[in-house]
Design an enzyme around this catalytic site. Structure first.
Site, PDB file in Angstrom:
ATOM      1  N   GLU A  27      19.297 -10.467  36.236  1.00  0.00           N
ATOM      2  CA  GLU A  27      19.585 -11.287  35.060  1.00  0.00           C
ATOM      3  C   GLU A  27      20.354 -12.541  35.473  1.00  0.00           C
ATOM      4  O   GLU A  27      21.038 -12.557  36.511  1.00  0.00           O
ATOM      5  CB  GLU A  27      20.428 -10.448  34.078  1.00  0.00           C
ATOM      6  CG  GLU A  27      20.741 -11.163  32.768  1.00  0.00           C
ATOM      7  CD  GLU A  27      21.261 -10.232  31.675  1.00  0.00           C
ATOM      8  OE1 GLU A  27      21.539  -9.057  31.976  1.00  0.00           O
ATOM      9  OE2 GLU A  27      21.351 -10.689  30.516  1.00  0.00           O
ATOM     10  N   ASN A 174      14.822  -7.785  24.067  1.00  0.00           N
ATOM     11  CA  ASN A 174      15.734  -6.854  24.739  1.00  0.00           C
ATOM     12  C   ASN A 174      16.821  -6.421  23.754  1.00  0.00           C
ATOM     13  O   ASN A 174      17.346  -7.254  23.001  1.00  0.00           O
ATOM     14  CB  ASN A 174      16.396  -7.569  25.931  1.00  0.00           C
ATOM     15  CG  ASN A 174      17.548  -6.773  26.528  1.00  0.00           C
ATOM     16  OD1 ASN A 174      17.319  -5.758  27.173  1.00  0.00           O
ATOM     17  ND2 ASN A 174      18.781  -7.218  26.298  1.00  0.00           N
ATOM     18  N   GLU A 175      17.145  -5.155  23.779  1.00  0.00           N
ATOM     19  CA  GLU A 175      18.233  -4.623  22.946  1.00  0.00           C
ATOM     20  C   GLU A 175      18.242  -5.288  21.563  1.00  0.00           C
ATOM     21  O   GLU A 175      19.232  -5.891  21.135  1.00  0.00           O
ATOM     22  CB  GLU A 175      19.594  -4.772  23.658  1.00  0.00           C
ATOM     23  CG  GLU A 175      19.650  -3.926  24.921  1.00  0.00           C
ATOM     24  CD  GLU A 175      21.040  -3.710  25.512  1.00  0.00           C
ATOM     25  OE1 GLU A 175      21.999  -4.373  25.098  1.00  0.00           O
ATOM     26  OE2 GLU A 175      21.151  -2.860  26.398  1.00  0.00           O
ATOM     27  N   TYR A 247      23.581   3.596  30.349  1.00  0.00           N
ATOM     28  CA  TYR A 247      24.547   3.328  31.415  1.00  0.00           C
ATOM     29  C   TYR A 247      25.484   4.511  31.583  1.00  0.00           C
ATOM     30  O   TYR A 247      25.881   5.139  30.598  1.00  0.00           O
ATOM     31  CB  TYR A 247      25.362   2.069  31.080  1.00  0.00           C
ATOM     32  CG  TYR A 247      24.569   0.787  31.297  1.00  0.00           C
ATOM     33  CD1 TYR A 247      24.446   0.253  32.565  1.00  0.00           C
ATOM     34  CD2 TYR A 247      23.936   0.138  30.237  1.00  0.00           C
ATOM     35  CE1 TYR A 247      23.709  -0.912  32.783  1.00  0.00           C
ATOM     36  CE2 TYR A 247      23.200  -1.021  30.445  1.00  0.00           C
ATOM     37  CZ  TYR A 247      23.091  -1.542  31.726  1.00  0.00           C
ATOM     38  OH  TYR A 247      22.362  -2.683  31.943  1.00  0.00           O
ATOM     39  N   GLU A 303      17.078  -0.335  31.950  1.00  0.00           N
ATOM     40  CA  GLU A 303      18.461  -0.590  32.356  1.00  0.00           C
ATOM     41  C   GLU A 303      19.149   0.748  32.533  1.00  0.00           C
ATOM     42  O   GLU A 303      19.219   1.546  31.582  1.00  0.00           O
ATOM     43  CB  GLU A 303      19.213  -1.447  31.327  1.00  0.00           C
ATOM     44  CG  GLU A 303      18.713  -2.882  31.287  1.00  0.00           C
ATOM     45  CD  GLU A 303      19.536  -3.812  30.410  1.00  0.00           C
ATOM     46  OE1 GLU A 303      20.731  -3.551  30.197  1.00  0.00           O
ATOM     47  OE2 GLU A 303      18.943  -4.792  29.918  1.00  0.00           O
ATOM     48  N   GLN A 352      22.300  -3.901  38.278  1.00  0.00           N
ATOM     49  CA  GLN A 352      21.302  -4.915  38.575  1.00  0.00           C
ATOM     50  C   GLN A 352      21.257  -5.092  40.092  1.00  0.00           C
ATOM     51  O   GLN A 352      22.195  -4.702  40.768  1.00  0.00           O
ATOM     52  CB  GLN A 352      21.626  -6.221  37.885  1.00  0.00           C
ATOM     53  CG  GLN A 352      21.689  -6.085  36.369  1.00  0.00           C
ATOM     54  CD  GLN A 352      21.783  -7.436  35.641  1.00  0.00           C
ATOM     55  OE1 GLN A 352      21.689  -8.507  36.236  1.00  0.00           O
ATOM     56  NE2 GLN A 352      21.985  -7.364  34.328  1.00  0.00           N
TER      57      GLN A 352
HETATM   58  O1  AHR Z   1      22.961  -5.356  32.317  1.00  0.00           O
HETATM   59  C1  AHR Z   1      23.923  -5.996  31.565  1.00  0.00           C
HETATM   60  C2  AHR Z   1      23.605  -6.025  30.079  1.00  0.00           C
HETATM   61  O2  AHR Z   1      23.637  -4.731  29.573  1.00  0.00           O
HETATM   62  C3  AHR Z   1      22.242  -6.528  29.697  1.00  0.00           C
HETATM   63  O3  AHR Z   1      22.173  -7.904  29.625  1.00  0.00           O
HETATM   64  C4  AHR Z   1      22.042  -5.928  28.341  1.00  0.00           C
HETATM   65  O4  AHR Z   1      20.686  -5.705  28.046  1.00  0.00           O
HETATM   66  C5  AHR Z   1      22.846  -4.645  28.396  1.00  0.00           C
HETATM   67  O5  AHR Z   1      23.662  -4.492  27.305  1.00  0.00           O
END
Ligand code: AHR
Length: 503
Positions: A27, A174-175, A247, A303, A352
């Site tokens: 990103e 995205n999201e 995450y 992600e 990432q």
């Molecule tokens: O990876 C960091 C961020 O986490 C991304 O931009 C977003 O999609 C997520 O909330």
């Protein structure tokens, strides 16, 4: 403590483990693109067209299958036309999500596609739904993939690229439930259908359109998107996959904890949170099965990874964190789950690749030195699973530890087969105790093996420019034939792979 057994039927292959489960994400965030992948043509760091050659070389070692770009949250603010043409004429913008810095658009479509070509990776371009338009998205895919003299193909040629590129993956925002527009599931589901319509297949380029999916355990979001696809036996799906984000975090947003300083309890809590991916994949897949029993629609975990507090003294908006053996085992636990869900999970992208969150590579902002992280080594050691046939690996008798109301098995495993070789991945999550694991191999004769282990004296061990190999793979010595099978001595807090030669 009795030895855990891993039973593997070598002659019963399951679904193929797509290489795309080993995908990546880059990103416009902190030093991922600028300083990480891209240093500009005038840099002293060896580069081609501004792209760091050492980063490319390292990622090619992983057989990187795909790269997602330009975001993330950034994707829904990005207007691709700002990133083409002469660099000194490109408009600037504010990267409001990540550090509120000014983005000069030096790295744009041509630079990204050149990077993918250098990596030998498939492009996963993420389009803008939140602040973009169907026309903008439509023109981007035309610009990228059209062969003839259409307006966008002509513009691409005017910018120096004659041949169209191949773009197999395209994200529809995205999201959308958050930074991508704060939408309700029903509203986004309609937009996903609408925007996907304009992401055309040009010439022989075939696009997998990936709708912006759920956060963590929002099964209602997955259900709504699947419902929006309608009757899949009657029509072609407007989008072919839906995403999921998860995450591994052990604290609230304002106190996520240090990447490198943690207690044993925090070690186990992180690994327990990582292991939750098994439940999430199972339950999202179950929702999808209800609408799509033939599994035409893919699940894409685009992600995943650890999210700790940033390293002290670095910009809080840049998400720069160190990476220890704990991160490595978080990754190995995820991959075991990915292999088990290879029938529905078609892609995964760690967040990432360079200098952001759970990175493969860290670059020093002053010297430019490149460091491979412990997570890099898990990707490298597991690379043999890419496009191999999954094998069920039943872990029996593993000790469990109760963590935060959940049982965490301390031994994890997965396996795959390709012709006359099989690859077994083993993790010992015990922070303190080594253990012997017995591989009960059935259905083929074993001719030989080759073991590799990733561990270190300390659970928080990590690599730096001064000690780049503090955590690095080494031969695994303690593997022998025994009465019960192939016995493997695994040190405490260790990941190992064992390549089996089969008769
Ligand atoms: O990876 C960091 C961020 O986490 C991304 O931009 C977003 O999609 C997520 O909330």
């Amino acid at each position: 403590m009795s030895d855990a057994r891993v039973v593997i039927d070598l002659d019963l292959p399951g679904p193929t483990i797509s290489r795309h489960l080993y995908g990546h994400f880059a990103e416009h965030l902190g030093r991922c693109i600028y300083g990480g992948f891209y240093v500009g043509e005038d840099s002293d760091i060896p580069n081609q067209g501004g792209i760091r050659l050492d980063v490319v070389e390292a990622l090619r070692e992983l057989r990187i299958p795909n790269l997602r770009w330009p975001g993330g949250c950034f994707a829904d603010e990005y207007h691709w036309r700002d990133g083409i043409g002469p660099r000194d004429e490109r408009p600037r913008m504010v990267n409001s999500h990540w550090g509120d810095v000014v983005e000069d658009n030096a790295f744009g479509t041509h630079e990204f596609m050149a990077l993918c070509e250098m990596l030998g990776a498939d492009a996963y371009v993420n389009g803008n739904v939140g602040s973009g338009s169907p026309r903008e998205m439509s023109e981007w895919i035309e610009y990228l993939t059209r062969e003839d003299d259409s307006p966008m193909a002509a513009l691409r040629r005017a910018n120096g690229r004659d041949e169209p590129w191949r773009v197999p993956f395209f994200g529809i925002g995205n999201e959308a439930w958050g930074c991508g527009g704060n939408m309700r599931a029903e509203a986004y589901a309609d937009l996903a259908r609408q925007f996907s319509t304009y992401v055309r297949d040009h010439a022989d380029n075939r696009v997998t359109r990936i709708a912006a999916g759920a956060n963590v355990d929002d099964y209602a979001w997955t259900d709504e998107l699947m419902r929006a696809l309608g009757d899949l036996s009657e029509q072609a799906a407007p989008f072919q996959a839906i995403s999921l984000h998860y995450y591994t975090m052990t604290g609230p947003w304002d106190a996520k904890g240090s990447a490198t300083s943690f207690t044993n309890d925090e070690w186990y809590l992180a690994l327990s949170r990582a292991y939750r991916i098994e439940e999430l994949l199972t339950r999202h897949a179950t929702v999808m099965d209800r609408h799509d029993p033939d599994r035409r629609v893919g699940l894409v975990l685009d992600e995943w990874g650890t999210w700790w507090d940033v390293e002290p003294g670095t910009n809080p908006g840049f998400l720069y964190q160190q990476n220890t053996l704990r991160d490595a085992l978080v990754a190995s636990v995820h991959f075991d789950a990915f292999h088990r869900h290879a029938d529905r999970l078609v892609m995964a992208n760690i967040a990432q690749t360079v200098n952001v969150l759970q990175a493969m590579l860290l670059t020093d902002p002053d010297t430019g030195a490149l460091v491979r992280t412990p997570t890099f080594h898990v990707f490298a050691m597991n690379a043999g699973h890419q496009d191999a046939d999954s094998l069920a690996a039943h872990v029996i008798g593993a000790e469990e530890r109760s963590v935060d109301g959940r049982d965490l098995p301390l031994v994890h495993a997965s396996a795959s087969r390709r012709g006359d070789t099989a690859l077994v991945s083993l993790s010992n999550l015990d922070a303190d105790e080594a253990r012997t694991i017995v591989l009960d191999l059935r259905g083929a004769e074993l001719e030989g093996w080759n073991g590799t282990v990733l561990t270190a004296g300390d659970t928080a061990a990590h690599n730096t420019p001064d000690a780049p190999e503090a955590v690095a793979p080494a031969p695994l010595e303690g593997v022998r034939r025994g009465a019960r099978g192939l016995e493997v001595d695994l040190p405490a807090h260790a990941f190992a792979t064992i390549e089996l030669a089969l008769a």
